[in-house]
Design an enzyme around this catalytic site. Sequence first.
Site, PDB file in Angstrom:
ATOM      1  N   CYS A  28       0.819  -1.199   0.000  1.00 48.28           N
ATOM      2  CA  CYS A  28       0.000   0.000   0.000  1.00 48.28           C
ATOM      3  C   CYS A  28       0.860   1.259   0.000  1.00 48.28           C
ATOM      4  O   CYS A  28       1.753   1.416   0.823  1.00 48.28           O
ATOM      5  CB  CYS A  28      -0.919   0.005   1.219  1.00 48.28           C
ATOM      6  SG  CYS A  28      -1.932   1.486   1.321  1.00 48.28           S
ATOM      7  N   CYS A  48      -5.635   0.204   5.804  1.00 50.54           N
ATOM      8  CA  CYS A  48      -6.043   1.613   5.856  1.00 50.54           C
ATOM      9  C   CYS A  48      -7.267   1.922   4.994  1.00 50.54           C
ATOM     10  O   CYS A  48      -7.774   3.032   4.996  1.00 50.54           O
ATOM     11  CB  CYS A  48      -4.884   2.530   5.455  1.00 50.54           C
ATOM     12  SG  CYS A  48      -4.553   2.567   3.692  1.00 50.54           S
ATOM     13  N   CYS A  71       0.088   3.087   3.549  1.00 50.20           N
ATOM     14  CA  CYS A  71       0.472   2.553   4.861  1.00 50.20           C
ATOM     15  C   CYS A  71       1.427   1.369   4.776  1.00 50.20           C
ATOM     16  O   CYS A  71       1.828   0.826   5.796  1.00 50.20           O
ATOM     17  CB  CYS A  71      -0.779   2.160   5.648  1.00 50.20           C
ATOM     18  SG  CYS A  71      -1.529   0.644   5.055  1.00 50.20           S
ATOM     19  N   ASP A 100      20.202  -0.761 -19.455  1.00 48.47           N
ATOM     20  CA  ASP A 100      20.191  -1.929 -18.575  1.00 48.47           C
ATOM     21  C   ASP A 100      19.195  -2.952 -19.127  1.00 48.47           C
ATOM     22  O   ASP A 100      17.999  -2.690 -19.169  1.00 48.47           O
ATOM     23  CB  ASP A 100      19.761  -1.487 -17.171  1.00 48.47           C
ATOM     24  CG  ASP A 100      19.771  -2.642 -16.181  1.00 48.47           C
ATOM     25  OD1 ASP A 100      20.112  -3.769 -16.574  1.00 48.47           O
ATOM     26  OD2 ASP A 100      19.442  -2.395 -15.006  1.00 48.47           O
ATOM     27  N   CYS A 153      -6.564  -2.119   0.371  1.00 51.26           N
ATOM     28  CA  CYS A 153      -5.665  -2.303   1.496  1.00 51.26           C
ATOM     29  C   CYS A 153      -6.501  -2.635   2.727  1.00 51.26           C
ATOM     30  O   CYS A 153      -7.329  -1.818   3.149  1.00 51.26           O
ATOM     31  CB  CYS A 153      -4.846  -1.038   1.742  1.00 51.26           C
ATOM     32  SG  CYS A 153      -3.880  -1.146   3.262  1.00 51.26           S
TER      33      CYS A 153
END
Lengths: 244, 456
Positions: B209, B234, B212, B363, B231
């Site tokens: 999340c 929260c 949180c 990369d 979530c």
Amino acid sequence: MKLKICHLYPDVLNLYGDTGNIACLARRLAWRGLSCEVSQFKIGDTPDFSDFDLFFVGGGQDFEQEVLLESLNRGAARELISAIEDERVVLAICGGYQMLGQYYETYTGSQIDFIGALDLYTVGSEQRMIGNCMSRCTPDSSGAELVGFENHSGRTFLGANLAPLATVISGFGNNGQDKTEGARYKNVFGSYYHGPMLPKNPRFADFLLETALRRKYPDAELAPLEDELESAAHEYMSNRLSGR
Amino acid sequence: MSLRQIAAIAACKLTKTALRLLRRGGTTLPGRVALKICPDILQRVSRGVRSVVITGTNGKTTTARIVGEMCTQAGQSFISNRSGANLITGITTLFIDNCTLTGRARLSFAVVEADEAASREVCRFIQPEAILLTNLFRDQLDRYGEVTHTRSSVLTAIKNAPNAKVCLNADDSLSVSISCEVSNEILFYGVDVPIYKGEIDEVSDAPFCIRCKHAYEYDYRTYGHLGGFRCPECGYRRPEPQISVTEILELGEASSTVKAQLFGEEDEYIINLPGGYNIYNAVGALSLGEAAGFPREAAKCAVAGFDCGFGRMERFELGKTTARMLLVKNPAGCNQALNYLSGLTDETLFVCCLNDNFADGTDISWIWDANFELLARQIDLLPAVFVAGERRADMALRLKYAGLPTEKLQIFDDYDALIDAMAQQDKPVVIMPTYTAMMDLREKMSARFGGGAFWE
């Protein structure tokens, strides 16, 4: 012969294709008819590392670092340190490598404490060290030439009694200053090399496997493998970085 | 109007003409010259032009094509950076091309595709009416750093255009979180149902999340980290989208058919490109169409009839067969392309071209995060796999690990030999190139078998 491999925190430390290292270890055993078992240790799992021969920990994003530290403080750090002191093999890349050290001092001066298994610390810098890289392992750590790609803003400095893994031939290595790359302590191998590192550095991959096997089976020998594609990928970067 | 402005416009136009005479596609250099002379030239030459900006990690070019087609269907003439030159230099070239020497705009509507980092300045200068954020995935980490950095760039872009309506992907937890930090009017779009059958077994770029740091739970996942996230700690969750796909009716090899609702009004839509990610591009374009006030009939025709472009399922005639090109640049996009490939039921020659120039991302380790293992599952439908490009050895090694038998792998050191080999067999070809590999291949294939030049 069988190895038990533990992939630490694949849920948060999974940047830059580092899971390729796990695939490499498992395949190089399988191609020789040896067996291995790979377990994942994730955030929220209860740590019990007594059963593993080899650990891998990769790099991650800053965002998830807090989640990780919380898990480490809930017992995983203690378990990992005792596995290290027990001479089990650990390969730690980038963020995972930094995490084994004492602390990380951010660019703005605040300090984040890490697990302190190795006598090294890392200092954040504004400039990222990014690019293809090459180094040569010390004789104790296989003597093999390593190629890879590094991408880190932390500069890592080794304590006086901690040996580097390799000497920089091209690129930045630990800090862009002292030509050291990575660290070697007991059977812990720390490095900044992504790529992922192992598939195209087959000599070093076999050295790790052999070290882990011999701890368990003192007479273990690894049969050679047909490494045509592996060598081609290695040679390509080696030639490019040495201007050949 | 200043002398500096006239000088910048003239220099840009001259540079472009010179490049054309040299038969070079002039998309970024002319703008660079103009910006050197007059740093706020983009603000000046975009005056009087209504514009929409499309940014985000994946799907920008395709979505811009759909929105362009929407303009055409609605009878609105427009300018657009069709060749994917999406940095401030290319966008400046686009707007200067559209104006007179005195800086007066000719066409009054612009569909602008902007790179995530460049979107900050672009939005500040051109003040778009609407901004569409396609999604946020891990991209070329050597250029953008972490995905949260990309998020910050886009957030700044939106803050820089406070009057723009903003279309956000309701299924992307990273995008949705932007809505609470800006005062702009927000439209959410999304896909209300899973797209593929079975578990989604892909690396999530955002498992925790953003508020949180507790692990998300999902009611369903569409692909990557997209889906019905919430979530449990929260309460942060997927918002109810105003524009969404409500049912997948058919996932075909050349198109998809879906049911979608726009502010509650449901209708059937044909999407003229296959693959789950193009369903997102289409529904994103529909939401941008709503934000910019396009008629729904024009939007519906656009989604069904747009021309795919520039390495996005682009078709090429190759002697006895045809090739389709699917540009790849990061794990999420590559997984979607592999997903498409693994759904094919005819024998198909697969070609992978991996470069590591700046525009590709230097990369290449992301190839290990993409699920090439999907190919091994349909090994019987792959007569061979061709590998080329600067980093062909790394690509071949990756495919070995994916479980492709090495005797099926053929490595080509140059594109001419590769094109010969593709054209000399009769199976349909799917090519997955990175950006500069695509440019090189397009040029060589066009020279051999015909087709447009890249700046058209």
